[in-house]
Motif scaffolding. Structure first.
Motif, PDB file in Angstrom:
ATOM      1  N   THR A  79     -22.413 -15.609  71.265  1.00  0.00           N
ATOM      2  CA  THR A  79     -22.012 -15.550  72.678  1.00  0.00           C
ATOM      3  C   THR A  79     -22.179 -14.127  73.192  1.00  0.00           C
ATOM      4  O   THR A  79     -22.665 -13.905  74.301  1.00  0.00           O
ATOM      5  N   TRP A  80     -21.793 -13.169  72.380  1.00  0.00           N
ATOM      6  CA  TRP A  80     -21.948 -11.759  72.734  1.00  0.00           C
ATOM      7  C   TRP A  80     -23.427 -11.435  72.907  1.00  0.00           C
ATOM      8  O   TRP A  80     -23.818 -10.742  73.847  1.00  0.00           O
ATOM      9  N   LEU A  81     -24.262 -11.959  72.014  1.00  0.00           N
ATOM     10  CA  LEU A  81     -25.709 -11.747  72.120  1.00  0.00           C
ATOM     11  C   LEU A  81     -26.289 -12.395  73.371  1.00  0.00           C
ATOM     12  O   LEU A  81     -27.174 -11.831  74.014  1.00  0.00           O
ATOM     13  N   TYR A  82     -25.819 -13.607  73.715  1.00  0.00           N
ATOM     14  CA  TYR A  82     -26.283 -14.259  74.936  1.00  0.00           C
ATOM     15  C   TYR A  82     -25.973 -13.383  76.144  1.00  0.00           C
ATOM     16  O   TYR A  82     -26.822 -13.182  77.017  1.00  0.00           O
ATOM     17  N   THR A  83     -24.766 -12.875  76.175  1.00  0.00           N
ATOM     18  CA  THR A  83     -24.365 -12.029  77.298  1.00  0.00           C
ATOM     19  C   THR A  83     -25.247 -10.793  77.368  1.00  0.00           C
ATOM     20  O   THR A  83     -25.724 -10.412  78.448  1.00  0.00           O
ATOM     21  N   MET A  84     -25.497 -10.182  76.216  1.00  0.00           N
ATOM     22  CA  MET A  84     -26.352  -9.007  76.173  1.00  0.00           C
ATOM     23  C   MET A  84     -27.774  -9.358  76.628  1.00  0.00           C
ATOM     24  O   MET A  84     -28.413  -8.592  77.362  1.00  0.00           O
ATOM     25  N   THR A  85     -28.255 -10.513  76.220  1.00  0.00           N
ATOM     26  CA  THR A  85     -29.605 -10.955  76.591  1.00  0.00           C
ATOM     27  C   THR A  85     -29.687 -11.210  78.095  1.00  0.00           C
ATOM     28  O   THR A  85     -30.648 -10.787  78.752  1.00  0.00           O
ATOM     29  N   LEU A  86     -28.697 -11.889  78.641  1.00  0.00           N
ATOM     30  CA  LEU A  86     -28.698 -12.148  80.087  1.00  0.00           C
ATOM     31  C   LEU A  86     -28.643 -10.845  80.876  1.00  0.00           C
ATOM     32  O   LEU A  86     -29.329 -10.694  81.891  1.00  0.00           O
ATOM     33  N   ASN A  87     -27.835  -9.892  80.405  1.00  0.00           N
ATOM     34  CA  ASN A  87     -27.758  -8.604  81.098  1.00  0.00           C
ATOM     35  C   ASN A  87     -29.095  -7.865  81.044  1.00  0.00           C
ATOM     36  O   ASN A  87     -29.533  -7.289  82.039  1.00  0.00           O
ATOM     37  N   GLN A 138     -26.414 -20.307  88.813  1.00  0.00           N
ATOM     38  CA  GLN A 138     -26.902 -21.656  88.515  1.00  0.00           C
ATOM     39  C   GLN A 138     -27.989 -21.587  87.448  1.00  0.00           C
ATOM     40  O   GLN A 138     -27.990 -22.358  86.492  1.00  0.00           O
ATOM     41  N   ARG A 139     -28.909 -20.656  87.608  1.00  0.00           N
ATOM     42  CA  ARG A 139     -29.996 -20.482  86.639  1.00  0.00           C
ATOM     43  C   ARG A 139     -29.434 -20.157  85.254  1.00  0.00           C
ATOM     44  O   ARG A 139     -29.809 -20.765  84.259  1.00  0.00           O
ATOM     45  N   ASP A 140     -28.505 -19.215  85.195  1.00  0.00           N
ATOM     46  CA  ASP A 140     -27.932 -18.823  83.905  1.00  0.00           C
ATOM     47  C   ASP A 140     -27.210 -19.997  83.246  1.00  0.00           C
ATOM     48  O   ASP A 140     -27.344 -20.216  82.039  1.00  0.00           O
ATOM     49  N   ALA A 141     -26.460 -20.756  84.024  1.00  0.00           N
ATOM     50  CA  ALA A 141     -25.738 -21.907  83.474  1.00  0.00           C
ATOM     51  C   ALA A 141     -26.705 -22.941  82.909  1.00  0.00           C
ATOM     52  O   ALA A 141     -26.520 -23.449  81.802  1.00  0.00           O
ATOM     53  N   GLY A 147     -31.121 -25.065  78.110  1.00  0.00           N
ATOM     54  CA  GLY A 147     -32.147 -24.334  77.383  1.00  0.00           C
ATOM     55  C   GLY A 147     -31.740 -23.986  75.966  1.00  0.00           C
ATOM     56  O   GLY A 147     -32.532 -24.063  75.037  1.00  0.00           O
ATOM     57  N   GLU A 148     -30.480 -23.607  75.795  1.00  0.00           N
ATOM     58  CA  GLU A 148     -30.007 -23.188  74.477  1.00  0.00           C
ATOM     59  C   GLU A 148     -29.053 -24.177  73.835  1.00  0.00           C
ATOM     60  O   GLU A 148     -28.641 -23.986  72.704  1.00  0.00           O
ATOM     61  N   GLY A 149     -28.663 -25.222  74.566  1.00  0.00           N
ATOM     62  CA  GLY A 149     -27.806 -26.247  73.984  1.00  0.00           C
ATOM     63  C   GLY A 149     -26.354 -25.841  73.809  1.00  0.00           C
ATOM     64  O   GLY A 149     -25.635 -26.419  72.991  1.00  0.00           O
ATOM     65  N   LEU A 150     -25.899 -24.857  74.576  1.00  0.00           N
ATOM     66  CA  LEU A 150     -24.503 -24.442  74.483  1.00  0.00           C
ATOM     67  C   LEU A 150     -23.604 -25.433  75.214  1.00  0.00           C
ATOM     68  O   LEU A 150     -24.020 -26.079  76.174  1.00  0.00           O
ATOM     69  N   SER A 151     -22.380 -25.504  74.777  1.00  0.00           N
ATOM     70  CA  SER A 151     -21.394 -26.309  75.504  1.00  0.00           C
ATOM     71  C   SER A 151     -21.039 -25.571  76.795  1.00  0.00           C
ATOM     72  O   SER A 151     -21.296 -24.362  76.926  1.00  0.00           O
ATOM     73  N   HIS A 152     -20.445 -26.264  77.727  1.00  0.00           N
ATOM     74  CA  HIS A 152     -20.016 -25.622  78.971  1.00  0.00           C
ATOM     75  C   HIS A 152     -19.017 -24.513  78.661  1.00  0.00           C
ATOM     76  O   HIS A 152     -19.030 -23.458  79.300  1.00  0.00           O
ATOM     77  N   ALA A 153     -18.148 -24.738  77.671  1.00  0.00           N
ATOM     78  CA  ALA A 153     -17.134 -23.743  77.308  1.00  0.00           C
ATOM     79  C   ALA A 153     -17.781 -22.471  76.762  1.00  0.00           C
ATOM     80  O   ALA A 153     -17.391 -21.352  77.136  1.00  0.00           O
ATOM     81  N   THR A 154     -18.767 -22.621  75.890  1.00  0.00           N
ATOM     82  CA  THR A 154     -19.431 -21.446  75.316  1.00  0.00           C
ATOM     83  C   THR A 154     -20.255 -20.727  76.366  1.00  0.00           C
ATOM     84  O   THR A 154     -20.276 -19.493  76.416  1.00  0.00           O
ATOM     85  N   ALA A 155     -20.918 -21.484  77.233  1.00  0.00           N
ATOM     86  CA  ALA A 155     -21.674 -20.872  78.329  1.00  0.00           C
ATOM     87  C   ALA A 155     -20.720 -20.118  79.253  1.00  0.00           C
ATOM     88  O   ALA A 155     -21.045 -19.019  79.729  1.00  0.00           O
ATOM     89  N   GLU A 157     -17.960 -18.666  78.427  1.00  0.00           N
ATOM     90  CA  GLU A 157     -17.598 -17.420  77.751  1.00  0.00           C
ATOM     91  C   GLU A 157     -18.713 -16.388  77.903  1.00  0.00           C
ATOM     92  O   GLU A 157     -18.458 -15.226  78.208  1.00  0.00           O
ATOM     93  N   ALA A 158     -19.953 -16.812  77.724  1.00  0.00           N
ATOM     94  CA  ALA A 158     -21.094 -15.897  77.841  1.00  0.00           C
ATOM     95  C   ALA A 158     -21.252 -15.368  79.260  1.00  0.00           C
ATOM     96  O   ALA A 158     -21.657 -14.227  79.465  1.00  0.00           O
ATOM     97  N   MET A 159     -20.932 -16.208  80.245  1.00  0.00           N
ATOM     98  CA  MET A 159     -21.097 -15.819  81.646  1.00  0.00           C
ATOM     99  C   MET A 159     -19.841 -15.184  82.237  1.00  0.00           C
ATOM    100  O   MET A 159     -19.843 -14.779  83.394  1.00  0.00           O
ATOM    101  N   ALA A 160     -18.765 -15.136  81.457  1.00  0.00           N
ATOM    102  CA  ALA A 160     -17.477 -14.602  81.915  1.00  0.00           C
ATOM    103  C   ALA A 160     -16.962 -15.374  83.127  1.00  0.00           C
ATOM    104  O   ALA A 160     -16.510 -14.808  84.111  1.00  0.00           O
ATOM    105  N   LEU A 161     -17.062 -16.706  83.028  1.00  0.00           N
ATOM    106  CA  LEU A 161     -16.578 -17.608  84.074  1.00  0.00           C
ATOM    107  C   LEU A 161     -15.691 -18.664  83.432  1.00  0.00           C
ATOM    108  O   LEU A 161     -15.659 -18.799  82.218  1.00  0.00           O
ATOM    109  N   SER A 162     -15.028 -19.457  84.254  1.00  0.00           N
ATOM    110  CA  SER A 162     -14.268 -20.576  83.711  1.00  0.00           C
ATOM    111  C   SER A 162     -15.220 -21.726  83.406  1.00  0.00           C
ATOM    112  O   SER A 162     -16.314 -21.817  83.972  1.00  0.00           O
ATOM    113  N   GLU A 163     -14.802 -22.608  82.521  1.00  0.00           N
ATOM    114  CA  GLU A 163     -15.623 -23.755  82.170  1.00  0.00           C
ATOM    115  C   GLU A 163     -15.882 -24.635  83.394  1.00  0.00           C
ATOM    116  O   GLU A 163     -16.987 -25.138  83.591  1.00  0.00           O
TER     117      GLU A 163
END
Length: 187
Positions: A79-87, A138-141, A147-155, A157-163
């Motif tokens: 999740t930390w890596l996803y956040t770093m990648t998105l940034n 919307q694109r990131d979600a 694209g990566e098969g993450l759950s809404h909860a994990t996404a 966390e990566a996006m720093a938003l609520s599920e």
């Protein structure tokens, strides 16, 4: 009796992270090797260009080297890596936006000279092109969930938003994608 030691290919992420924080370059290299593919995939889905995805993935590797000591393990490493990648992808987008005139000029030249096709031939790629036209959240979600098969909860966390917010962005993205795909004649 000698205790058996796990080799690096069997070491968990937590073990490799701990060793990398202590300056073990081999452990850091193994961590990069283990996760590079998924960083590259996320970057590619975000930008849609192989060269840009490679640049983003390399930037994530550099950033990871500078920030691994700051990883506290409160969330999943991926999740930390996803956040770093998105940034890193967003940073690249901002840089690219500053060079829009050159990019558009080259795109027009490529179409005129026949070096690029006006539309993707693969329907799945046409969909990802449309995804990249969505508003940022919307694109990131969509990229993280589909694209990566993450759950809404994990996404979330990566996006720093609520599920619930991620679910709403997915819902809105589906509506917008349907409109985009209809107007492109893909549906």
């Amino acid at each position: 009796m000698k205790a058996m030691m796990l080799n690096e290919s069997e070491a968990s992420d937590a073990e490799l992270i701990g060793r990398a924080k202590g300056g073990d370059r081999g452990a850091f290299g193994k961590l990069l090797e283990r996760h590079y593919g998924f960083v590259y995939r996320a970057a590619y889905r975000w930008c849609g260009k192989k060269a840009d995805a490679e640049d983003i993935a390399q930037e994530v590797c550099v950033r990871l080297g500078r920030s691994i000591r700051g990883y506290h393990g409160s969330g999943a490493f991926t999740t930390w890596l996803y956040t770093m990648t998105l940034n890193a992808a967003r940073d690249m987008m901002r840089k690219t936006a500053r060079e829009t005139v050159k990019t558009e000029a080259y795109g027009a030249y490529a179409l005129i000279s026949g070096e690029a096709s006006a539309e993707p031939e693969d329907p799945a790629e046409a969909l990802w092109v449309a995804v990249r036209m969505l508003p940022d959240k919307q694109r990131d979600a969509v990229l993280l969930v589909y694209g990566e098969g993450l759950s809404h909860a994990t996404a979330a966390e990566a996006m720093a938003l609520s599920e619930a917010t991620v679910s709403w962005h997915i819902h809105e993205a589906k509506k917008r994608l349907k409109t985009l795909m209809l107007s492109a004649g893909e549906v």
